[in-house]
Motif scaffolding. Structure first.
Motif, PDB file in Angstrom:
ATOM      1  N   TYR B 185       0.846  -1.189   0.000  1.00  0.00           N
ATOM      2  CA  TYR B 185       0.000   0.000   0.000  1.00  0.00           C
ATOM      3  C   TYR B 185       0.885   1.245   0.000  1.00  0.00           C
ATOM      4  N   ALA B 186       0.597   2.163  -0.906  1.00  0.00           N
ATOM      5  CA  ALA B 186       1.384   3.395  -0.994  1.00  0.00           C
ATOM      6  C   ALA B 186       0.485   4.603  -0.739  1.00  0.00           C
ATOM      7  N   PRO B 187       0.414   5.057   0.536  1.00  0.00           N
ATOM      8  CA  PRO B 187      -0.521   6.130   0.912  1.00  0.00           C
ATOM      9  C   PRO B 187      -0.399   7.370   0.031  1.00  0.00           C
ATOM     10  N   LYS B 188       0.823   7.695  -0.351  1.00  0.00           N
ATOM     11  CA  LYS B 188       1.022   8.891  -1.158  1.00  0.00           C
ATOM     12  C   LYS B 188       0.291   8.766  -2.496  1.00  0.00           C
ATOM     13  N   ARG B 189       0.374   7.604  -3.100  1.00  0.00           N
ATOM     14  CA  ARG B 189      -0.286   7.393  -4.392  1.00  0.00           C
ATOM     15  C   ARG B 189      -1.804   7.322  -4.223  1.00  0.00           C
ATOM     16  N   VAL B 190      -2.258   6.871  -3.055  1.00  0.00           N
ATOM     17  CA  VAL B 190      -3.694   6.881  -2.790  1.00  0.00           C
ATOM     18  C   VAL B 190      -4.169   8.330  -2.714  1.00  0.00           C
ATOM     19  N   ASP B 191      -3.390   9.165  -2.029  1.00  0.00           N
ATOM     20  CA  ASP B 191      -3.756  10.581  -1.883  1.00  0.00           C
ATOM     21  C   ASP B 191      -3.848  11.293  -3.225  1.00  0.00           C
ATOM     22  N   HIS B 198      -7.816   1.759   0.787  1.00  0.00           N
ATOM     23  CA  HIS B 198      -8.285   0.565   1.500  1.00  0.00           C
ATOM     24  C   HIS B 198      -9.808   0.557   1.629  1.00  0.00           C
ATOM     25  N   GLU B 199     -10.402   1.771   1.710  1.00  0.00           N
ATOM     26  CA  GLU B 199     -11.871   1.834   1.746  1.00  0.00           C
ATOM     27  C   GLU B 199     -12.452   1.335   0.419  1.00  0.00           C
ATOM     28  N   ASP B 200     -11.841   1.739  -0.687  1.00  0.00           N
ATOM     29  CA  ASP B 200     -12.296   1.285  -2.006  1.00  0.00           C
ATOM     30  C   ASP B 200     -12.295  -0.244  -2.076  1.00  0.00           C
ATOM     31  N   VAL B 201     -11.170  -0.846  -1.709  1.00  0.00           N
ATOM     32  CA  VAL B 201     -11.032  -2.298  -1.852  1.00  0.00           C
ATOM     33  C   VAL B 201     -12.000  -3.022  -0.916  1.00  0.00           C
ATOM     34  N   ARG B 202     -12.158  -2.466   0.281  1.00  0.00           N
ATOM     35  CA  ARG B 202     -13.094  -3.081   1.221  1.00  0.00           C
ATOM     36  C   ARG B 202     -14.517  -3.003   0.667  1.00  0.00           C
ATOM     37  N   ASP B 203     -14.879  -1.864   0.084  1.00  0.00           N
ATOM     38  CA  ASP B 203     -16.206  -1.720  -0.524  1.00  0.00           C
ATOM     39  C   ASP B 203     -16.417  -2.717  -1.651  1.00  0.00           C
ATOM     40  N   LEU B 204     -15.376  -2.923  -2.451  1.00  0.00           N
ATOM     41  CA  LEU B 204     -15.494  -3.811  -3.604  1.00  0.00           C
ATOM     42  C   LEU B 204     -15.633  -5.263  -3.170  1.00  0.00           C
ATOM     43  N   GLU B 215       3.809  -0.508   1.377  1.00  0.00           N
ATOM     44  CA  GLU B 215       4.894  -0.867   0.454  1.00  0.00           C
ATOM     45  C   GLU B 215       6.204  -0.511   1.162  1.00  0.00           C
ATOM     46  N   SER B 216       7.180  -1.415   1.106  1.00  0.00           N
ATOM     47  CA  SER B 216       8.389  -1.145   1.878  1.00  0.00           C
ATOM     48  C   SER B 216       9.603  -1.846   1.294  1.00  0.00           C
ATOM     49  N   GLU B 217      10.700  -1.114   1.274  1.00  0.00           N
ATOM     50  CA  GLU B 217      11.949  -1.712   0.811  1.00  0.00           C
ATOM     51  C   GLU B 217      12.447  -2.761   1.796  1.00  0.00           C
ATOM     52  N   ALA B 218      11.979  -2.663   3.019  1.00  0.00           N
ATOM     53  CA  ALA B 218      12.440  -3.582   4.061  1.00  0.00           C
ATOM     54  C   ALA B 218      12.039  -5.025   3.765  1.00  0.00           C
ATOM     55  N   VAL B 219      10.973  -5.212   2.980  1.00  0.00           N
ATOM     56  CA  VAL B 219      10.520  -6.582   2.691  1.00  0.00           C
ATOM     57  C   VAL B 219      11.581  -7.335   1.891  1.00  0.00           C
ATOM     58  N   LEU B 220      12.199  -6.651   0.943  1.00  0.00           N
ATOM     59  CA  LEU B 220      13.260  -7.288   0.153  1.00  0.00           C
ATOM     60  C   LEU B 220      14.486  -7.573   1.029  1.00  0.00           C
TER      61      LEU B 220
END
Lengths: 89, 273
Positions: B185-191, B198-204, B215-220
């Protein structure tokens, strides 16, 4: 509404488009599955129902569907057997 | 002995973060003192062992146990971080049909008897046999979804399969409890309106939201080192997974990391991320 939004939206705001598309898609896939799944069943049912009233051969019921962006057209063609001397359809 | 809950981590689509989530979620449950097993259902494409950092310790696998060529005790690998966590790796080479339903059921029941409180099933992508086996015995389902059209559609498909093919559905019992987990999830791109919120996806999808993983570089970095992301100290992604585990266990915790950080004037002037 969508048109208005599309006009006044900057190019990068595509999330709303995504949501609209998904809403339509998910609703149709949930309610009836894809046409590929239910068209053959519809055809089978039609043959059975019509067969109760008029004798029809399975090949005489043609079901076709055309899907557009805003409109779906379901075309059903039933060829009835020829009556004495004259073809009916 | 407390009851066992079987939790499937599934998505339909590949590459959305199922294995990352399985590893972190199972680790989080174990960190909280619950005896937990995490089972890799991806026969032929074993990867959970790598993400858990136990790939060099694999001797026997899930299929060996199903075929009774090894005991569960021989095949289960104890996690290096937690006494309470065990990994059951997938088979690497055998055919996809090796996961026989009766065999899977027997192994899961044996794990119940061993006193596991949670069994986390890491599903393969797709809607084929392996994915169906992973969800068949589930009590809970974590639907891992990216805020992106194909992932949302595939999640909806897998929900349909869950509601048709799980044991709970087939036997008319209380349905599998569904949880939505948004990842990458990239909050900046959502904005800026570029990404579904997340509201959109939950509604769908119309299922309750269990959490949002940024979304995080730490995962890699985490997977490079064979360390579940939940162990990455001070990283939002680790904290988000800890929240997910807490919510799953019934705690009420507000969402974090779902709004873009506002950059102050100084930050903007002097750069930095």
């Amino acid at each position: 509404m969508s048109l208005l939004r599309a006009l006044f939206r900057s190019k990068s705001q595509s999330a709303a488009v995504a949501k609209d598309r998904l809403q339509v898609l998910i609703a149709s896939e949930r309610s009836s599955g894809t046409p590929a799944e239910w068209l053959p069943r519809l055809q089978k049912d039609l043959i059975e129902v019509i067969g109760r009233y008029v004798p029809v051969s399975p090949g005489a019921v043609k079901v076709e569907m055309e899907r557009g962006d805003n409109l779906d057209v379901l075309e059903i063609n039933i060829v009835l057997p020829e009556r004495a001397g004259k073809a009916a359809s | 002995m407390s009851e066992t809950r079987i939790v499937v981590v599934t998505s339909g689509k590949g590459g959305v973060g199922k294995t990352t989530t399985s590893a972190s979620f199972a680790s989080g449950l174990a960190l909280r003192g619950h005896k937990t097993a995490v089972v890799d259902f991806d026969v032929g494409l074993r990867n959970l062992d790598l993400i858990m950092g136990c790939e060099r310790r694999v001797v026997y696998d899930f299929v060996n146990v199903i075929n009774q060529e090894a005991s569960l005790n021989q095949a289960l690998i104890k996690d290096k971080h937690s006494e309470n966590l065990f990994v059951l790796p997938a088979s690497q080479t055998r055919d996809k049909d090796a996961l026989k339903e009766e065999g899977v059921e027997r192994v899961l029941n044996d794990m119940r008897t061993m006193g596991f409180e949670y069994i986390v099933c890491d599903s393969p992508a797709g809607i084929e046999h392996g994915a169906v086996m992973a969800l068949t015995f589930a009590d809970d389902a974590i639907i891992v979804t990216n805020p992106e059209v194909s992932s949302v559609r595939d999640s909806d498909r897998i929900l349909g399969i869950l509601q048709a093919k799980s044991r709970r559905a087939k036997e008319g019992r209380e349905p599998v409890k569904e949880h939505l987990l948004l990842t990458r999830y990239a909050p900046k791109r959502v904005d800026t309106g570029e990404m579904l919120s997340h509201e959109d996806v939950r509604d769908l999808l119309k299922i309750p939201l269990l959490g949002v993983i940024p979304e995080s570089e730490a995962v890699l970095h985490a997977s490079n080192q064979g360390q579940p992301a939940i162990h990455m100290q001070d990283q939002p992604v680790a904290q988000a997974y800890q929240d997910v585990v807490a919510r799953f266990l019934g705690e009420e915790i507000p969402l974090r990391f779902t709004t873009a950080e506002k950059r102050g004037l100084l930050q903007r002037l002097f750069g930095g991320k």
